[in-house]
Write a protein that holds these residues in place. Sequence first.
Motif, PDB file in Angstrom:
ATOM      1  N   LEU A  31       0.930  -1.091  -0.220  1.00  0.00           N
ATOM      2  CA  LEU A  31      -0.131  -0.328   0.153  1.00  0.00           C
ATOM      3  C   LEU A  31       0.781   1.300   0.301  1.00  0.00           C
ATOM      4  O   LEU A  31       1.753   1.393   0.603  1.00  0.00           O
ATOM      5  N   SER A  32       0.656   1.989  -1.288  1.00  0.00           N
ATOM      6  CA  SER A  32       1.287   3.289  -1.007  1.00  0.00           C
ATOM      7  C   SER A  32       1.748   3.878   0.392  1.00  0.00           C
ATOM      8  O   SER A  32       0.399   4.589   1.009  1.00  0.00           O
ATOM      9  N   LEU A  33       2.227   4.365   0.710  1.00  0.00           N
ATOM     10  CA  LEU A  33       2.798   5.597   1.444  1.00  0.00           C
ATOM     11  C   LEU A  33       2.432   7.324   1.288  1.00  0.00           C
ATOM     12  O   LEU A  33       2.672   8.116   2.081  1.00  0.00           O
ATOM     13  N   VAL A  34       2.189   7.487  -0.001  1.00  0.00           N
ATOM     14  CA  VAL A  34       2.407   8.478  -0.440  1.00  0.00           C
ATOM     15  C   VAL A  34       1.579   9.451  -0.177  1.00  0.00           C
ATOM     16  O   VAL A  34       1.742  11.321   0.187  1.00  0.00           O
ATOM     17  N   GLY A  35      -0.194   8.988   0.413  1.00  0.00           N
ATOM     18  CA  GLY A  35      -0.340  10.225   0.915  1.00  0.00           C
ATOM     19  C   GLY A  35      -0.670  10.773   2.391  1.00  0.00           C
ATOM     20  O   GLY A  35      -0.297  12.118   2.328  1.00  0.00           O
ATOM     21  N   PRO A  36       0.515  10.059   3.307  1.00  0.00           N
ATOM     22  CA  PRO A  36       1.206  10.587   4.296  1.00  0.00           C
ATOM     23  C   PRO A  36       2.571  11.293   4.104  1.00  0.00           C
ATOM     24  O   PRO A  36       2.763  11.760   4.827  1.00  0.00           O
ATOM     25  N   LEU A  37       3.223  11.140   3.210  1.00  0.00           N
ATOM     26  CA  LEU A  37       4.026  11.052   2.812  1.00  0.00           C
ATOM     27  C   LEU A  37       3.822  13.057   2.536  1.00  0.00           C
ATOM     28  O   LEU A  37       4.999  14.127   3.089  1.00  0.00           O
ATOM     29  N   ILE A  38       3.065  13.178   1.704  1.00  0.00           N
ATOM     30  CA  ILE A  38       2.134  14.800   0.893  1.00  0.00           C
ATOM     31  C   ILE A  38       2.240  15.354   2.300  1.00  0.00           C
ATOM     32  O   ILE A  38       2.273  16.699   2.890  1.00  0.00           O
ATOM     33  N   ALA A  39       1.219  14.886   3.327  1.00  0.00           N
ATOM     34  CA  ALA A  39       0.921  15.527   3.921  1.00  0.00           C
ATOM     35  C   ALA A  39       1.774  15.379   5.198  1.00  0.00           C
ATOM     36  O   ALA A  39       2.185  16.404   6.279  1.00  0.00           O
ATOM     37  N   LEU A  40       2.761  14.909   5.178  1.00  0.00           N
ATOM     38  CA  LEU A  40       4.198  15.353   5.924  1.00  0.00           C
ATOM     39  C   LEU A  40       4.433  16.621   5.216  1.00  0.00           C
ATOM     40  O   LEU A  40       5.329  17.322   6.076  1.00  0.00           O
ATOM     41  N   PHE A  41       5.027  16.766   4.079  1.00  0.00           N
ATOM     42  CA  PHE A  41       5.473  17.474   3.814  1.00  0.00           C
ATOM     43  C   PHE A  41       4.728  19.355   3.958  1.00  0.00           C
ATOM     44  O   PHE A  41       5.568  19.944   4.172  1.00  0.00           O
ATOM     45  N   THR A  42       3.082  18.859   3.574  1.00  0.00           N
ATOM     46  CA  THR A  42       2.661  19.899   4.268  1.00  0.00           C
ATOM     47  C   THR A  42       2.746  20.637   5.185  1.00  0.00           C
ATOM     48  O   THR A  42       2.945  21.829   5.116  1.00  0.00           O
ATOM     49  N   VAL A  43       3.156  19.839   6.257  1.00  0.00           N
ATOM     50  CA  VAL A  43       3.538  20.303   7.767  1.00  0.00           C
ATOM     51  C   VAL A  43       4.257  21.187   7.831  1.00  0.00           C
ATOM     52  O   VAL A  43       5.002  21.684   9.118  1.00  0.00           O
ATOM     53  N   ALA A  44       6.005  20.295   7.028  1.00  0.00           N
ATOM     54  CA  ALA A  44       6.933  21.071   6.776  1.00  0.00           C
ATOM     55  C   ALA A  44       6.913  22.022   6.501  1.00  0.00           C
ATOM     56  O   ALA A  44       7.727  22.412   7.066  1.00  0.00           O
ATOM     57  N   TYR A  45       6.232  22.024   4.959  1.00  0.00           N
ATOM     58  CA  TYR A  45       6.659  22.879   4.370  1.00  0.00           C
ATOM     59  C   TYR A  45       5.450  24.650   5.276  1.00  0.00           C
ATOM     60  O   TYR A  45       6.628  25.790   5.641  1.00  0.00           O
ATOM     61  N   GLU A  46       4.523  23.897   5.858  1.00  0.00           N
ATOM     62  CA  GLU A  46       4.114  24.843   6.250  1.00  0.00           C
ATOM     63  C   GLU A  46       3.790  25.223   7.830  1.00  0.00           C
ATOM     64  O   GLU A  46       3.523  26.387   7.962  1.00  0.00           O
ATOM     65  N   CYS A  47       4.091  24.517   8.868  1.00  0.00           N
ATOM     66  CA  CYS A  47       4.049  24.758  10.358  1.00  0.00           C
ATOM     67  C   CYS A  47       5.745  24.694  10.816  1.00  0.00           C
ATOM     68  O   CYS A  47       6.350  25.089   9.819  1.00  0.00           O
ATOM     69  N   THR A  48       5.756  24.610  11.219  1.00  0.00           N
ATOM     70  CA  THR A  48       7.377  25.490  12.298  1.00  0.00           C
ATOM     71  C   THR A  48       8.399  24.745  12.515  1.00  0.00           C
ATOM     72  O   THR A  48       8.469  23.235  12.064  1.00  0.00           O
ATOM     73  N   LYS A  49       9.854  24.863  12.152  1.00  0.00           N
ATOM     74  CA  LYS A  49      10.407  23.338  12.280  1.00  0.00           C
ATOM     75  C   LYS A  49      10.696  22.879  13.172  1.00  0.00           C
ATOM     76  O   LYS A  49      11.218  21.687  12.849  1.00  0.00           O
ATOM     77  N   TYR A  50       9.986  22.929  14.555  1.00  0.00           N
ATOM     78  CA  TYR A  50       9.709  21.950  15.833  1.00  0.00           C
ATOM     79  C   TYR A  50       8.682  21.076  15.724  1.00  0.00           C
ATOM     80  O   TYR A  50       8.631  20.135  15.821  1.00  0.00           O
ATOM     81  N   GLU A  51       7.581  21.336  14.759  1.00  0.00           N
ATOM     82  CA  GLU A  51       6.082  20.750  14.110  1.00  0.00           C
ATOM     83  C   GLU A  51       6.395  19.605  12.972  1.00  0.00           C
ATOM     84  O   GLU A  51       6.433  18.686  13.434  1.00  0.00           O
ATOM     85  N   ALA A  52       8.001  20.513  12.040  1.00  0.00           N
ATOM     86  CA  ALA A  52       8.298  19.157  10.955  1.00  0.00           C
ATOM     87  C   ALA A  52       9.322  18.160  11.682  1.00  0.00           C
ATOM     88  O   ALA A  52       8.553  16.989  11.227  1.00  0.00           O
ATOM     89  N   ALA A  53       9.796  18.525  12.889  1.00  0.00           N
ATOM     90  CA  ALA A  53      10.271  17.554  13.552  1.00  0.00           C
ATOM     91  C   ALA A  53       9.330  16.625  14.121  1.00  0.00           C
ATOM     92  O   ALA A  53       9.708  15.135  14.153  1.00  0.00           O
ATOM     93  N   LEU A  54       8.048  17.164  14.562  1.00  0.00           N
ATOM     94  CA  LEU A  54       7.704  15.812  15.430  1.00  0.00           C
ATOM     95  C   LEU A  54       7.022  15.740  13.958  1.00  0.00           C
ATOM     96  O   LEU A  54       6.157  14.202  14.753  1.00  0.00           O
ATOM     97  N   ALA A  55       6.205  15.823  13.278  1.00  0.00           N
ATOM     98  CA  ALA A  55       5.496  15.339  12.241  1.00  0.00           C
ATOM     99  C   ALA A  55       6.742  14.344  11.905  1.00  0.00           C
ATOM    100  O   ALA A  55       5.846  12.633  11.551  1.00  0.00           O
ATOM    101  N   GLY A  56       7.601  14.431  11.237  1.00  0.00           N
ATOM    102  CA  GLY A  56       8.404  13.600  11.047  1.00  0.00           C
ATOM    103  C   GLY A  56       8.490  12.354  11.645  1.00  0.00           C
ATOM    104  O   GLY A  56       8.854  10.949  11.483  1.00  0.00           O
ATOM    105  N   GLY A  57       8.805  12.189  13.438  1.00  0.00           N
ATOM    106  CA  GLY A  57       9.249  11.553  14.113  1.00  0.00           C
ATOM    107  C   GLY A  57       8.076  10.477  14.325  1.00  0.00           C
ATOM    108  O   GLY A  57       7.605   9.559  14.067  1.00  0.00           O
ATOM    109  N   VAL A  58       6.390  11.164  14.201  1.00  0.00           N
ATOM    110  CA  VAL A  58       5.866  10.770  14.292  1.00  0.00           C
ATOM    111  C   VAL A  58       5.152   9.454  13.069  1.00  0.00           C
ATOM    112  O   VAL A  58       5.230   8.263  13.597  1.00  0.00           O
TER     113      VAL A  58
END
Length: 394
Positions: free
Chosen positions: A93-120
């Motif tokens: 099953l493709s991980l493309v959906g969560p990956l695009i969502a992660l990219f959006t968080v990293a781009y739209e939010c702060t670096k700390y939120e990006a790190a948190l989303a990546g860790g999750v």
Amino acid sequence: MSGTDWLVDAVIALGAFGFGLLQMSASANLMIPDDFIRRLLGVRTITLSGWGILMVALTCIPLTVRRRLPWVVFVVTTLLWAFFEMQMGATTLSLVGPLIALFTVAYECTKYEAALAGGVLLVTVAGCAFFAPTSSLAMLMLVQNTAIVVAVAFAGFALHARQDSVKALAARAAEAERTREIHAEKRVEEERLRIAREVHDITAHSLSAVSIQSAAAAALIQTDPEAAKHALDNIRKTSKDALSEMRGMIAVLRDGSSDADIQPMMGIDELSGLKDYLEEAGLAVSLRVDGRKDTLPAYISMALYGISREAATNIVRHSHASKASISLTINSDVAMLDIEDDGCGIKSDAPMGHGIEGMRERVKVLGGTFYISPSNTAGTKISVRIPVARVDIH
């Protein structure tokens, strides 16, 4: 968000859905061409059935609101993907959906939120890897998905940092432009004040001289016609000189022509003319100049003459004085000008006129000091100190 933003996100969601279907149906064969090894690892290709299409769709549809609700979309797509991976055994099953969502968080939010989303998402893919049929497949999924998650998180963060840098550059450019406009306005204001000061000096001094000469002519016209004629000649000469200066200034202001007929600005060599002007007004005048006049820079010489001329005009027009003195001392490091009269003085609470403000501005521009001492008994004393060795002109 604008209509264009919604359309872009819808296209991205549709593209992710198409990519997810392609990966689900073909990635196993492309990644591991040998059928025996695929069976050994427990890799199963999901048939493009209605249920398989629905799984991919559910992990991609939330992407249509990814920029409006980045965290919500990330959490929903990640949970749906994890559920299908663990419960349905959808190892491709493709991980493309969560990956695009992660990219959006990293781009739209702060670096700390990006790190948190990546860790999750890293924890999620690591946990789901252990539900694989074999340990070899679990390790393969863990390495592959971890690398992809880290790459996507860094890509989103890098784009976010670049966007911040572009905004900062734009802000600095706007601030620089605003600063340039402020400086330009300041220069215009300074030039306006300078022109107003010059016009005031020319008109005040010239009209004062005309007034003195006309009074003398009126008093002498019956008893001494020759002296009255001389006074009228002086009036004509003073008026002509003042008009010539005004025409020259107006010509420059009108078109900036370098061919305008402008007389050189007068300096301390013309102080004797001020002494004559004061004596013609009936004052007893003393003039003293100590030091080498040729060592004085031209701009300081012109400023000192302008201050002296304005002070002389004020003495004649306002002080009712009978005596005046002008003293200039030139040293190697400072020029000292003192102008005194025995008139009525200046009241301490009296507002300063344009002439005194003009003198103060001249001295300030040259980095010097200006003092005026009002007194009801000793008249007025103006003291000017201008540094000669090092002057900062703005």
